[in-house]
Write a protein that holds these residues in place. Structure first.
Motif, mmCIF file in Angstrom:
data_model
loop_
_atom_site.group_PDB
_atom_site.id
_atom_site.type_symbol
_atom_site.label_atom_id
_atom_site.label_comp_id
_atom_site.label_asym_id
_atom_site.label_seq_id
_atom_site.Cartn_x
_atom_site.Cartn_y
_atom_site.Cartn_z
ATOM 1 N N ASP A 20 0.605 -1.233 0.198
ATOM 2 C CA ASP A 20 0.056 0.026 0.146
ATOM 3 C C ASP A 20 0.569 1.366 -0.365
ATOM 4 O OD1 ASP A 20 -2.352 1.417 0.404
ATOM 5 O OD2 ASP A 20 -2.323 1.504 2.255
ATOM 6 N N PHE A 21 1.142 1.708 -1.542
ATOM 7 C CA PHE A 21 2.165 2.727 -1.159
ATOM 8 C C PHE A 21 1.570 4.289 -2.403
ATOM 9 C CE2 PHE A 21 2.888 0.010 -4.378
ATOM 10 C CZ PHE A 21 2.796 0.270 -5.419
ATOM 11 N N GLU A 22 2.000 5.321 -1.958
ATOM 12 C CA GLU A 22 1.693 6.524 -2.281
ATOM 13 C C GLU A 22 2.057 7.234 -3.999
ATOM 14 O OE1 GLU A 22 -1.450 8.217 -1.215
ATOM 15 O OE2 GLU A 22 -1.758 6.254 0.065
ATOM 16 N N VAL A 23 1.545 8.205 -4.394
ATOM 17 C CA VAL A 23 2.292 8.682 -5.463
ATOM 18 C C VAL A 23 3.926 8.836 -4.704
ATOM 19 C CG1 VAL A 23 2.310 10.103 -7.051
ATOM 20 C CG2 VAL A 23 0.088 9.394 -6.541
ATOM 21 N N GLY A 24 4.621 8.839 -5.955
ATOM 22 C CA GLY A 24 6.406 9.061 -6.158
ATOM 23 C C GLY A 24 6.906 8.150 -4.814
ATOM 24 N N ALA A 25 6.488 7.223 -4.272
ATOM 25 C CA ALA A 25 7.209 5.739 -3.770
ATOM 26 C C ALA A 25 7.968 5.421 -4.213
ATOM 27 C CB ALA A 25 5.634 4.992 -2.944
ATOM 28 N N PRO A 26 9.039 4.262 -3.626
ATOM 29 C CA PRO A 26 9.852 3.340 -4.775
ATOM 30 C C PRO A 26 9.067 2.194 -4.642
ATOM 31 C CG PRO A 26 10.647 3.685 -2.191
ATOM 32 C CD PRO A 26 9.813 4.533 -2.458
#
Length: 377
Positions: free
Chosen positions: A314-320
């Motif tokens: 579960d990650f957001e915009v810009g995450a690696p």
């Protein structure tokens, strides 16, 4: 071309030397003869116009000896305290040893947060650049006194690899207590043979490496192989050699064949690409199909939603995020969409994104400029 041993050492101007605990310590504490010899050799290379960066283990081992402990404590506060005691003695001995050759040193203690945060990463790089311009030798170590599991590098082999990438160094010299990578464990097998050169780090190479750390250190041969995988994938050579061998740096840089040389890829990666691929910790993963893998690996393309099969995390915009095929991880990239949005658009053509999301800020899930291939095959 610096893909062979001779030219790698001849042309190296910025050098990272990593030295392990088992080289720097002995039963009575710090191995002062080793500290002085290493310092003398680094000064000679610096006097020859080379920029030298030292990644030094030994703080924990030094502290254990000072406090009279037989092994590293299990409790984190006690380990941090031991490292604090040892670090003071370690840097003091380095300062005295380098001072004999009119060379100043600077201590830099880092956690992984200092390199995964882009601003702090650039600040650290600028500080090291300034020290090198002054002719000062930076001595780096993990900041064990404040480390917790979430911000650990893992070991100084990994730290040395990350510093090599951060500083665009020309070679990483990893000094340990054995002569290099062997066909078998030389400590237990009399038939073990030294491997002179590794051109590609395949899985069978990792199986040759022992994952058993030394009595004083935290990284075994496997951690050194993983460090070699990172730097060579970025186009930088590495050598593993014995720091206990007399004048080992002088020998290496005068053209003598010692240790195991790891051949780098032909293409040199830019610093930002190194940061994305080898410093950032992925927050999740996208699994891609064979067509997308071929486009990314062989045709230099961005990753489009049509090639995404599934999303993990579960990650957001810009995450690696890690980029995976069915069998392996092939790279890391910064995503243009959150995990929830990628799940909604995966498998779609770019022209269908707006209809599904209500907007189409990007065609790509990961743009090529924000994607680093880490597979070395």
């Amino acid at each position: 071309m610096r893909r062979n041993r001779k030219t790698a050492f001849e042309h190296a101007r910025r050098i990272v030397v990593k030295v392990g605990s088992n080289v720097l310590t002995k039963d009575s504490g710090l191995n002062l003869a080793a500290v002085r010899s290493l310092s003398r050799q680094i000064c000679r290379l610096a006097d020859d116009g080379r920029e030298m960066i030292l990644v030094s283990s030994g703080a924990m081992a030094s502290g254990l000896k000072k406090m009279g402990f037989a092994r590293r404590p299990d409790e984190i506060p006690r380990r941090q305290a031991v490292a604090a005691v040892g670090q003071a003695g370690l840097i003091m001995e380095y300062e005295k040893a380098f001072g004999r050759h009119d060379r100043k040193v600077a201590q830099i203690l880092l956690t992984s947060e200092d390199l995964t945060n882009r601003v702090r990463y650039l600040n650290a790089r600028n500080t090291i650049h300034t020290l090198l311009s002054w002719g000062v030798v930076p001595i780096l170590n993990e900041n064990d006194t404040i480390m917790v599991e979430e911000i650990k590098f893992g070991d100084n082999d990994n730290l040395a690899a990350m510093i090599t990438l951060q500083m665009d160094a020309d070679i990483l010299v990893n000094l340990t207590d054995i002569d290099g990578l062997f066909t078998q464990d030389p400590r237990t097998s009399p038939d073990a043979e030294l491997i002179d050169e590794v051109t590609v780090i395949r899985r069978e190479i990792e199986t040759l490496a022992s994952d058993i750390p030394g009595a004083l250190g935290s990284g075994g041969m496997l951690s050194k192989i993983r460090a070699a995988r990172k730097v060579t994938a970025a186009g930088i050579p590495m050598v593993i050699a014995s720091g206990l061998k007399r004048q080992i740096l002088d020998r290496l840089f005068s053209g003598k064949r010692h240790g195991t040389f790891f051949v780098p890829k032909k293409e040199r990666l830019a610093s930002r690409k190194c940061w994305i691929g080898f410093t950032l910790k992925p927050k999740g993963a996208v699994r891609i199909d064979e067509g997308a893998a071929n486009a990314v690996l062989r045709r230099g393309k961005s990753l489009l939603p049509s090639g995404v099969l599934s999303v993990s995390g579960d990650f957001e915009v810009g995450a690696p995020v890690a980029i995976e095929t069915k069998t392996e991880v092939i790279g890391t990239g910064l995503v243009n969409y959150s995990a929830s949005d990628i799940r909604k658009i995966m498998g779609l053509k770019t022209g269908q994104i707006k209809k599904r999301l209500g907007a189409k800020p990007y065609d790509e899930v990961i743009h090529r400029d924000n994607l680093t291939i880490t597979d070395d095959g």
